[in-house]
Design a protein around this motif. Structure first.
Motif, PDB file in Angstrom:
ATOM      1  N   ASN A 124      72.253  46.695  30.653  1.00  0.00           N
ATOM      2  CA  ASN A 124      71.661  45.369  30.787  1.00  0.00           C
ATOM      3  C   ASN A 124      71.217  44.822  29.434  1.00  0.00           C
ATOM      4  O   ASN A 124      71.345  43.627  29.164  1.00  0.00           O
ATOM      5  CB  ASN A 124      70.466  45.407  31.733  1.00  0.00           C
ATOM      6  N   TYR A 163      62.300  31.396  29.180  1.00  0.00           N
ATOM      7  CA  TYR A 163      63.398  30.960  30.030  1.00  0.00           C
ATOM      8  C   TYR A 163      64.345  32.105  30.389  1.00  0.00           C
ATOM      9  O   TYR A 163      64.800  32.211  31.519  1.00  0.00           O
ATOM     10  CB  TYR A 163      64.183  29.843  29.325  1.00  0.00           C
ATOM     11  N   TYR A 164      64.635  32.973  29.433  1.00  0.00           N
ATOM     12  CA  TYR A 164      65.646  33.992  29.666  1.00  0.00           C
ATOM     13  C   TYR A 164      65.128  35.301  30.242  1.00  0.00           C
ATOM     14  O   TYR A 164      65.901  36.087  30.764  1.00  0.00           O
ATOM     15  CB  TYR A 164      66.438  34.278  28.386  1.00  0.00           C
ATOM     16  N   VAL A 165      63.846  35.576  30.129  1.00  0.00           N
ATOM     17  CA  VAL A 165      63.299  36.802  30.712  1.00  0.00           C
ATOM     18  C   VAL A 165      62.918  36.497  32.154  1.00  0.00           C
ATOM     19  O   VAL A 165      62.178  35.559  32.429  1.00  0.00           O
ATOM     20  CB  VAL A 165      62.085  37.308  29.913  1.00  0.00           C
ATOM     21  N   LYS A 166      63.441  37.286  33.070  1.00  0.00           N
ATOM     22  CA  LYS A 166      63.295  36.976  34.495  1.00  0.00           C
ATOM     23  C   LYS A 166      61.916  37.339  35.061  1.00  0.00           C
ATOM     24  O   LYS A 166      61.368  36.613  35.853  1.00  0.00           O
ATOM     25  CB  LYS A 166      64.383  37.701  35.303  1.00  0.00           C
ATOM     26  N   ASP A 167      61.364  38.478  34.666  1.00  0.00           N
ATOM     27  CA  ASP A 167      60.068  38.907  35.193  1.00  0.00           C
ATOM     28  C   ASP A 167      58.952  38.127  34.499  1.00  0.00           C
ATOM     29  O   ASP A 167      58.905  38.051  33.275  1.00  0.00           O
ATOM     30  CB  ASP A 167      59.891  40.411  34.976  1.00  0.00           C
ATOM     31  N   ILE A 168      58.050  37.558  35.273  1.00  0.00           N
ATOM     32  CA  ILE A 168      57.022  36.674  34.737  1.00  0.00           C
ATOM     33  C   ILE A 168      56.057  37.409  33.809  1.00  0.00           C
ATOM     34  O   ILE A 168      55.723  36.916  32.735  1.00  0.00           O
ATOM     35  CB  ILE A 168      56.250  35.991  35.882  1.00  0.00           C
ATOM     36  N   ALA A 188      57.783  38.306  30.654  1.00  0.00           N
ATOM     37  CA  ALA A 188      58.061  37.079  29.902  1.00  0.00           C
ATOM     38  C   ALA A 188      56.815  36.587  29.174  1.00  0.00           C
ATOM     39  O   ALA A 188      56.901  36.171  28.015  1.00  0.00           O
ATOM     40  CB  ALA A 188      58.585  36.001  30.840  1.00  0.00           C
TER      41      ALA A 188
END
Length: 121
Positions: A26, A88-93, A96
């Protein structure tokens, strides 16, 4: 009152805990996909903060307050774009937010180093 009632169910939701494991596939897929954006964010923003630092030095030597405001306005996009890119690009809040704070801290440190280095000249 109706406006707040819409958000009450969302506030009561509990987020599940995520298992954080480093997966090399990933990680490499992310950098293969967004390589040009990462170059812009990591290199160009740090270098571009030199111009507002130089304007701060000029404002200090000439004693003009408006140049401090100009330096603030010129540095604002170079702080915001990388932070918003990470958000914007990191999914987990939670990750992020931590990554955005880290990115902002590194950029602030870079800006401070630019200012110190220019005042040494």
């Amino acid at each position: 009152m109706e406006f707040t009632k819409r958000f009450l169910p969302a506030l009561k939701l509990k987020r599940p805990k995520l298992n954080m494991a480093f997966e090399r596939e990933n990680f490499s897929a992310f950098f293969e996909t967004y390589w040009i954006q990462m170059i812009i964010v990591s290199c160009l923003s740090s270098v571009a903060l030199g111009l507002p630092a130089y304007i701060i030095k000029f404002a200090f030597t000439e004693g003009i307050f408006t140049f401090y405001l100009l330096a603030l306005l010129l540095s604002l996009p170079w702080f915001l774009v990388p932070i918003l890119f990470v958000l914007y690009y990191v999914k987990d809040i939670t990750i992020a937010k931590k990554a955005a704070v880290t990115t902002g801290g590194i950029l602030l440190l870079t800006f401070t180093i630019w200012i110190i280095a220019l005042f040494q000249l």
